[in-house]
Scaffold this active site. Structure first.
Site, PDB file in Angstrom:
ATOM      1  N   ASN A   9     -72.306   4.483 -45.089  1.00 20.35           N
ATOM      2  CA  ASN A   9     -71.708   3.921 -43.872  1.00 20.35           C
ATOM      3  C   ASN A   9     -70.562   3.025 -44.298  1.00 20.35           C
ATOM      4  OD1 ASN A   9     -71.122   2.572 -41.513  1.00 20.35           O
ATOM      5  ND2 ASN A   9     -73.031   1.393 -41.448  1.00 20.35           N
ATOM      6  N   TRP A  10     -69.352   3.517 -44.093  1.00 18.12           N
ATOM      7  CA  TRP A  10     -68.183   2.754 -44.564  1.00 18.12           C
ATOM      8  C   TRP A  10     -67.825   1.605 -43.626  1.00 18.12           C
ATOM      9  CZ3 TRP A  10     -64.370   7.233 -46.295  1.00 18.12           C
ATOM     10  CH2 TRP A  10     -64.889   7.835 -47.446  1.00 18.12           C
ATOM     11  N   LYS A  11     -68.445   1.550 -42.465  1.00 15.27           N
ATOM     12  CA  LYS A  11     -68.148   0.509 -41.466  1.00 15.27           C
ATOM     13  C   LYS A  11     -66.638   0.478 -41.189  1.00 15.27           C
ATOM     14  CE  LYS A  11     -72.272  -1.819 -42.990  1.00 15.27           C
ATOM     15  NZ  LYS A  11     -73.046  -3.031 -43.139  1.00 15.27           N
ATOM     16  N   HIS A  96     -76.900   0.811 -35.065  1.00 20.60           N
ATOM     17  CA  HIS A  96     -76.782  -0.061 -36.232  1.00 20.60           C
ATOM     18  C   HIS A  96     -76.884  -1.515 -35.774  1.00 20.60           C
ATOM     19  CE1 HIS A  96     -75.138  -2.171 -39.658  1.00 20.60           C
ATOM     20  NE2 HIS A  96     -75.412  -1.091 -40.372  1.00 20.60           N
ATOM     21  N   GLU A  98     -75.277  -4.047 -36.467  1.00 19.88           N
ATOM     22  CA  GLU A  98     -73.995  -4.689 -36.114  1.00 19.88           C
ATOM     23  C   GLU A  98     -73.581  -4.309 -34.693  1.00 19.88           C
ATOM     24  OE1 GLU A  98     -71.964  -3.296 -39.613  1.00 19.88           O
ATOM     25  OE2 GLU A  98     -73.218  -4.636 -40.817  1.00 19.88           O
ATOM     26  N   GLU A 167     -83.652  -0.741 -41.268  1.00 26.74           N
ATOM     27  CA  GLU A 167     -82.685  -1.660 -41.877  1.00 26.74           C
ATOM     28  C   GLU A 167     -83.004  -3.096 -41.463  1.00 26.74           C
ATOM     29  OE1 GLU A 167     -78.854   0.507 -43.078  1.00 26.74           O
ATOM     30  OE2 GLU A 167     -78.589  -0.232 -41.057  1.00 26.74           O
ATOM     31  N   GLY A 173     -75.885  -6.305 -46.130  1.00 26.10           N
ATOM     32  CA  GLY A 173     -74.683  -6.973 -46.620  1.00 26.10           C
ATOM     33  C   GLY A 173     -74.942  -8.326 -47.255  1.00 26.10           C
ATOM     34  N   SER A 213     -78.540  -3.598 -48.522  1.00 24.46           N
ATOM     35  CA  SER A 213     -78.255  -3.974 -49.919  1.00 24.46           C
ATOM     36  C   SER A 213     -78.784  -2.971 -50.953  1.00 24.46           C
ATOM     37  CB  SER A 213     -78.767  -5.386 -50.212  1.00 24.46           C
ATOM     38  OG  SER A 213     -78.085  -6.331 -49.405  1.00 24.46           O
ATOM     39  N   GLY A 234     -74.271   0.712 -47.165  1.00 23.66           N
ATOM     40  CA  GLY A 234     -72.986   0.157 -46.736  1.00 23.66           C
ATOM     41  C   GLY A 234     -72.100  -0.109 -47.943  1.00 23.66           C
ATOM     42  N   GLY A 235     -72.131  -1.346 -48.410  1.00 24.58           N
ATOM     43  CA  GLY A 235     -71.233  -1.798 -49.484  1.00 24.58           C
ATOM     44  C   GLY A 235     -71.141  -0.862 -50.684  1.00 24.58           C
TER      45      GLY A 235
HETATM   46  P1  PGA Z   1     -75.315  -2.746 -47.016  1.00 27.97           P
HETATM   47  O1  PGA Z   1     -75.239  -2.143 -45.530  1.00 27.97           O
HETATM   48  O2  PGA Z   1     -75.732  -1.611 -47.917  1.00 27.97           O
HETATM   49  O3  PGA Z   1     -73.911  -3.214 -47.314  1.00 27.97           O
HETATM   50  O4  PGA Z   1     -76.303  -3.842 -46.987  1.00 27.97           O
HETATM   51  C1  PGA Z   1     -76.212  -1.243 -45.072  1.00 27.97           C
HETATM   52  C2  PGA Z   1     -75.906  -0.850 -43.674  1.00 27.97           C
HETATM   53  O5  PGA Z   1     -75.359  -1.664 -42.917  1.00 27.97           O
HETATM   54  O6  PGA Z   1     -76.194   0.285 -43.251  1.00 27.97           O
END
Ligand code: PGA
Length: 252
Positions: A9-11, A96, A98, A167, A173, A213, A234-235
Site C-alpha cells: 500500500n503506497w498510500k 484502511h 487512515e 491492522e 507506520g 510495521s 505500507g512503508g
Molecule cells: P506500515 O503501514 O507498514 O507503514 O505500518 C501498513 C498499512 O498502513 O497498511
C-alpha cells in the site's frame, strides 16, 4: 491450503514517474521462484501507468486504495469500482484505518463500499483493527467483532473474492509491530467469527493478512503463525529492495 498474499500500500506516495520506475525495477528483479500472490496499490493517479506496465505479465497484480460505492454520478472527486475494473485493478483496499480516521468512514459506509466492490468483481481487502486506547481498555476483540459484523455481516463472499487485513492502528507506520502472538490471537478470533457467522469452509479458505510495521526483519515470525496468510505493507513496500525481500518469503 491458503496461498500467501503480499500487498504493498503506497498510500499518498510515488507520483506517476516514480511509480513506473518502481514497477520496472521490481519486475526485472523479481525472481521466478517467488510464490505468494503480489499486489501493488499505487495512488489513483498512477493506476493507469502501472496497469500498462503490468499488462505483459501475471505475477504482480494491481490494486487500488479506495473506491466509492456508486457506479457513477454526482460524487465529485470519487472513483467508482467500475472505473477501477476498467483499469484492470484486481483488488481494492477498503476501510484502511487512515480512511476511517481522517475521512470518517464508518462501518456502514464500508459495508456499502464492500458490496459495490464485490459487485464489480474487485477483490476487497477489508481492513479492521483497534486503536491503542481500545487495546489498553481490553476492547480489541469487541472492536474487531463490530467491524466484522457491520462491515461484512450482510454480504455474500467467498475465500476467493475477499481478503481481510488485521491492522492494529497503533502498529501502522509507528515501527511498533504487533508480536506474532498478539496478531495470531486476533487472526484466530477473526477466523472463528467467519466460521460461526458464515461457514467453516469459507473460514478455512479466507486469507487474513497482518498489517502494521511489517519489515523484512519481522515478517518471518509473523508468517510462521498458522492463521497469518500474508501482509499488507505500507512503508516497507516503497523500496524495491525491501518489498522484494518481503515477497520472497513463503510459508513453510
Ligand atoms: P506500515 O503501514 O507498514 O507503514 O505500518 C501498513 C498499512 O498502513 O497498511
Amino acid at each position: 491450503m491458503r496461498k500467501p498474499l503480499l500487498a504493498g500500500n503506497w498510500k499518498m506516495n510515488l507520483g506517476i514517474e516514480d511509480s513506473l520506475k518502481f514497477v520496472m525495477r521490481f519486475l526485472r528483479a523479481l525472481p521466478n521462484h517467488v510464490k505468494p500472490d503480489i499486489v501493488i496499490c499505487p495512488p489513483a493517479t498512477s493506476l493507469y501507468t502501472v496497469s500498462v506496465a503490468l499488462s505483459e505479465q501475471n505475477r504482480v497484480v494491481l490494486g487500488a486504495q479506495n473506491c466509492h460505492w456508486e457506479e457513477s454520478g454526482a460524487f465529485t472527486g470519487e472513483i467508482s469500482p467500475a472505473f477501477l475494473s476498467e483499469l484492470e485493478c484486481k483488488y481494492v483496499i477498503i476501510g484502511h484505518s487512515e480512511r476511517r480516521q481522517y475521512f470518517l468512514e464508518t462501518n456502514d459506509i464500508l459495508n456499502k463500499k464492500l458490496a459495490a466492490a464485490l459487485k464489480s468483481g474487485l477483490i476487497p481487502i477489508y481492513c479492521i483493527g483497534e486503536t491503542l486506547d481500545e487495546r489498553k481498555a481490553e476492547k480489541t476483540l469487541a472492536v474487531i467483532e463490530k467491524q466484522l459484523a457491520e462491515g461484512l455481516g450482510s454480504l455474500n463472499f467467498t475465500g476467493q473474492n475477499l481478503v481481510l487485513a488485521y491492522e492494529p492502528v497503533w502498529a501502522i507506520g509507528t515501527g511498533q509491530v504487533a508480536t506474532p502472538e498478539q496478531a495470531e490471537e486476533v487472526h484466530v478470533f477473526i477466523r472463528e467469527w467467519v466460521k460461526k457467522n458464515k461457514s467453516s469452509e469459507l473460514a478455512s479458505h479466507l486469507r487474513i493478512l497482518y498489517g502494521g510495521s511489517v519489515k523484512p526483519d519481522n515478517i518471518r515470525q509473523l508468517m510462521d503463525k498458522p492463521n497469518i496468510d500474508g501482509a499488507l505493507v505500507g512503508g516497507a513496500s516503497l523500496s524495491v529492495e525491501s518489498f522484494l525481500e518481503l515477497v520472497s518469503l513463503d510459508k513453510d
